[in-house]
Motif scaffolding. Sequence first.
Motif, PDB file in Angstrom:
ATOM      1  N   HIS A  23       0.821  -1.210   0.000  1.00 57.68           N
ATOM      2  CA  HIS A  23       0.000   0.000   0.000  1.00 57.68           C
ATOM      3  C   HIS A  23       0.860   1.267   0.000  1.00 57.68           C
ATOM      4  CE1 HIS A  23      -4.275  -1.249   0.569  1.00 57.68           C
ATOM      5  NE2 HIS A  23      -3.699  -2.390   0.885  1.00 57.68           N
ATOM      6  N   LEU A  24       1.881   1.275   0.824  1.00 62.05           N
ATOM      7  CA  LEU A  24       2.751   2.456   0.899  1.00 62.05           C
ATOM      8  C   LEU A  24       3.456   2.707  -0.431  1.00 62.05           C
ATOM      9  CD1 LEU A  24       4.271   1.940   4.460  1.00 62.05           C
ATOM     10  CD2 LEU A  24       2.714   3.759   3.760  1.00 62.05           C
ATOM     11  N   HIS A  25       3.829   1.634  -1.126  1.00 60.05           N
ATOM     12  CA  HIS A  25       4.492   1.799  -2.422  1.00 60.05           C
ATOM     13  C   HIS A  25       3.559   2.474  -3.425  1.00 60.05           C
ATOM     14  CE1 HIS A  25       7.245  -0.219  -5.674  1.00 60.05           C
ATOM     15  NE2 HIS A  25       7.262   1.100  -5.714  1.00 60.05           N
ATOM     16  N   ARG A  26       2.285   2.107  -3.417  1.00 58.36           N
ATOM     17  CA  ARG A  26       1.330   2.744  -4.336  1.00 58.36           C
ATOM     18  C   ARG A  26       1.211   4.241  -4.053  1.00 58.36           C
ATOM     19  NH1 ARG A  26      -2.319  -1.885  -2.375  1.00 58.36           N
ATOM     20  NH2 ARG A  26      -1.442  -3.647  -3.524  1.00 58.36           N
ATOM     21  N   TYR A  27       1.161   4.583  -2.791  1.00 60.23           N
ATOM     22  CA  TYR A  27       1.082   6.007  -2.440  1.00 60.23           C
ATOM     23  C   TYR A  27       2.373   6.731  -2.796  1.00 60.23           C
ATOM     24  CZ  TYR A  27      -3.446   5.707  -0.089  1.00 60.23           C
ATOM     25  OH  TYR A  27      -4.780   5.555   0.183  1.00 60.23           O
ATOM     26  N   ALA A  28       3.508   6.064  -2.593  1.00 64.25           N
ATOM     27  CA  ALA A  28       4.783   6.682  -2.953  1.00 64.25           C
ATOM     28  C   ALA A  28       4.858   6.925  -4.455  1.00 64.25           C
ATOM     29  CB  ALA A  28       5.947   5.782  -2.508  1.00 64.25           C
ATOM     30  N   LEU A  29       4.371   5.953  -5.243  1.00 63.95           N
ATOM     31  CA  LEU A  29       4.329   6.099  -6.696  1.00 63.95           C
ATOM     32  C   LEU A  29       3.473   7.295  -7.098  1.00 63.95           C
ATOM     33  CD1 LEU A  29       5.024   4.656  -9.491  1.00 63.95           C
ATOM     34  CD2 LEU A  29       2.750   3.641  -9.294  1.00 63.95           C
ATOM     35  N   SER A  30       2.411   7.541  -6.332  1.00 60.96           N
ATOM     36  CA  SER A  30       1.478   8.627  -6.651  1.00 60.96           C
ATOM     37  C   SER A  30       1.981   9.992  -6.235  1.00 60.96           C
ATOM     38  CB  SER A  30       0.136   8.367  -5.958  1.00 60.96           C
ATOM     39  OG  SER A  30      -0.372   7.112  -6.298  1.00 60.96           O
ATOM     40  N   SER A  31       2.942  10.031  -5.322  1.00 59.31           N
ATOM     41  CA  SER A  31       3.352  11.308  -4.735  1.00 59.31           C
ATOM     42  C   SER A  31       3.837  12.316  -5.780  1.00 59.31           C
ATOM     43  CB  SER A  31       4.424  11.078  -3.667  1.00 59.31           C
ATOM     44  OG  SER A  31       5.569  10.471  -4.235  1.00 59.31           O
ATOM     45  N   GLU A  32       4.543  11.829  -6.804  1.00 62.23           N
ATOM     46  CA  GLU A  32       5.028  12.746  -7.840  1.00 62.23           C
ATOM     47  C   GLU A  32       3.886  13.280  -8.699  1.00 62.23           C
ATOM     48  OE1 GLU A  32       8.232  11.206 -10.176  1.00 62.23           O
ATOM     49  OE2 GLU A  32       9.148  10.172  -8.479  1.00 62.23           O
ATOM     50  N   LEU A  33       2.840  12.482  -8.876  1.00 58.16           N
ATOM     51  CA  LEU A  33       1.737  12.857  -9.757  1.00 58.16           C
ATOM     52  C   LEU A  33       0.731  13.788  -9.092  1.00 58.16           C
ATOM     53  CD1 LEU A  33       1.116   9.333 -11.302  1.00 58.16           C
ATOM     54  CD2 LEU A  33       2.218  11.268 -12.404  1.00 58.16           C
ATOM     55  N   ASN A  51      -3.079  11.345   4.307  1.00 57.18           N
ATOM     56  CA  ASN A  51      -2.154  12.187   5.049  1.00 57.18           C
ATOM     57  C   ASN A  51      -0.792  12.271   4.363  1.00 57.18           C
ATOM     58  OD1 ASN A  51      -1.262  13.639   7.567  1.00 57.18           O
ATOM     59  ND2 ASN A  51       0.035  11.834   7.762  1.00 57.18           N
ATOM     60  N   LEU A  52      -0.306  11.146   3.847  1.00 61.11           N
ATOM     61  CA  LEU A  52       0.977  11.140   3.140  1.00 61.11           C
ATOM     62  C   LEU A  52       0.900  11.969   1.858  1.00 61.11           C
ATOM     63  CD1 LEU A  52       1.975   7.397   3.573  1.00 61.11           C
ATOM     64  CD2 LEU A  52       3.225   9.349   4.493  1.00 61.11           C
ATOM     65  N   LEU A  53      -0.178  11.813   1.107  1.00 61.19           N
ATOM     66  CA  LEU A  53      -0.337  12.562  -0.140  1.00 61.19           C
ATOM     67  C   LEU A  53      -0.434  14.064   0.122  1.00 61.19           C
ATOM     68  CD1 LEU A  53      -2.854  10.358  -2.178  1.00 61.19           C
ATOM     69  CD2 LEU A  53      -0.370  10.481  -2.405  1.00 61.19           C
ATOM     70  N   THR A  75      -9.725  12.963  13.206  1.00 65.60           N
ATOM     71  CA  THR A  75      -9.103  13.242  14.496  1.00 65.60           C
ATOM     72  C   THR A  75      -7.604  12.949  14.475  1.00 65.60           C
ATOM     73  OG1 THR A  75     -11.159  12.667  15.631  1.00 65.60           O
ATOM     74  CG2 THR A  75      -9.162  12.683  16.959  1.00 65.60           C
ATOM     75  N   ALA A  76      -7.235  11.880  13.798  1.00 64.56           N
ATOM     76  CA  ALA A  76      -5.838  11.425  13.809  1.00 64.56           C
ATOM     77  C   ALA A  76      -4.928  12.263  12.915  1.00 64.56           C
ATOM     78  CB  ALA A  76      -5.768   9.958  13.386  1.00 64.56           C
ATOM     79  N   TYR A  77      -5.459  12.778  11.816  1.00 61.04           N
ATOM     80  CA  TYR A  77      -4.620  13.483  10.843  1.00 61.04           C
ATOM     81  C   TYR A  77      -5.176  14.885  10.595  1.00 61.04           C
ATOM     82  CZ  TYR A  77      -3.040   8.718  10.058  1.00 61.04           C
ATOM     83  OH  TYR A  77      -2.551   7.457  10.232  1.00 61.04           O
ATOM     84  N   LYS A  78      -4.462  15.861  11.084  1.00 57.98           N
ATOM     85  CA  LYS A  78      -4.912  17.243  10.973  1.00 57.98           C
ATOM     86  C   LYS A  78      -3.892  18.075  10.196  1.00 57.98           C
ATOM     87  CE  LYS A  78      -7.700  17.287  15.212  1.00 57.98           C
ATOM     88  NZ  LYS A  78      -8.982  17.500  14.512  1.00 57.98           N
ATOM     89  N   LYS A  79      -4.279  18.491   9.005  1.00 54.93           N
ATOM     90  CA  LYS A  79      -3.480  19.396   8.182  1.00 54.93           C
ATOM     91  C   LYS A  79      -4.427  20.387   7.520  1.00 54.93           C
ATOM     92  CE  LYS A  79       0.359  16.258   7.069  1.00 54.93           C
ATOM     93  NZ  LYS A  79       1.026  15.447   6.023  1.00 54.93           N
ATOM     94  N   GLU A  80      -3.934  21.562   7.242  1.00 55.95           N
ATOM     95  CA  GLU A  80      -4.781  22.581   6.629  1.00 55.95           C
ATOM     96  C   GLU A  80      -5.248  22.164   5.239  1.00 55.95           C
ATOM     97  OE1 GLU A  80      -2.973  26.399   6.639  1.00 55.95           O
ATOM     98  OE2 GLU A  80      -2.885  26.554   8.832  1.00 55.95           O
ATOM     99  N   ASN A  81      -4.457  21.363   4.555  1.00 53.69           N
ATOM    100  CA  ASN A  81      -4.809  20.965   3.193  1.00 53.69           C
ATOM    101  C   ASN A  81      -5.345  19.530   3.119  1.00 53.69           C
ATOM    102  OD1 ASN A  81      -2.359  19.672   3.757  1.00 53.69           O
ATOM    103  ND2 ASN A  81      -1.681  19.751   1.617  1.00 53.69           N
TER     104      ASN A  81
END
Length: 279
Positions: A23-33, A51-53, A75-81
């Motif tokens: 799962h993490l690899h799929r998100y890592a692959l997506s990070s550039e896109l 949260n990672l994206l 509750t667990a992941y708080k970011k403005e975006n």
Amino acid sequence: MNNLKDTGERLMPVSLGKTAVEHLHRYALSSELVRGKKVLDIASGEGYGSNLLAGFAEHVTGVDISEEAILHASTAYKKENLCFKQGSALDLPFEKETFDVVVSFETLEHVSDHQKMISELKRVLKPNGILIISTPEKSVYSDQTNYFNPFHEKELYEDEFIDLINLEFEFYQLFYQKYLRGSLILSSEGKEETLNFYSGNFDRFNLEGSLEQEYMISICSNSKLTVRNSDSFFTNEEMDKFLIEEMISKRIKKIKSGFRYRLVDFLFMPWDLIKGFKK
């Protein structure tokens, strides 16, 4: 604290095992896109992926059908975006042409109406938007292993997956994913030409001529894609530690199964009992 219920199918970020690495690899692959883009993460679950994206995207919205999951993630992941909303992949609570990128990992097989889902994902994408979608390859995931996943409603073979994509998208790039003490993702263009797989030990070799992918990933769009065809490998930072622990555990098990160990253990058993009584 993570109070979200473990359903057995939802990934919980507590250990970096096989499923987590995939799962993490799929998100890592997506990070550039997703860099600088407005992103929708379908079936966001616990929320770790959204949260990672959000560390790369302009804004990320995580959607999950489970109210419990949405409450937890909010509750667990708080970011403005970053925000989370309850909704179904078959009926998304957004206007058409809202997102630059839609990410849908291991969701397709959980619904039976694949055509409706792919149409709904296309609806919320901007005209030049990108869909990144993955699903198990049925022939490897289920057929070869005789495995039945009770959470899956309908799995696809590769040709069925491609036909589904072609219903809504003019361009696509297909990738294959396999776990090899880490997660490997290969472009379909170089799948069988650039990489052979070998395994074995001091007794024998297993010569595997090509990749039998467990998962398929497609990057789709109605604008010509400029995505790099580079292959990639993802492993967790503690993999060496896990391998050493596994090796030591196997060594200890082998020693304990030996005749000498069992003989010494038997001879010293009375002494151990005496020490126990003295305490």
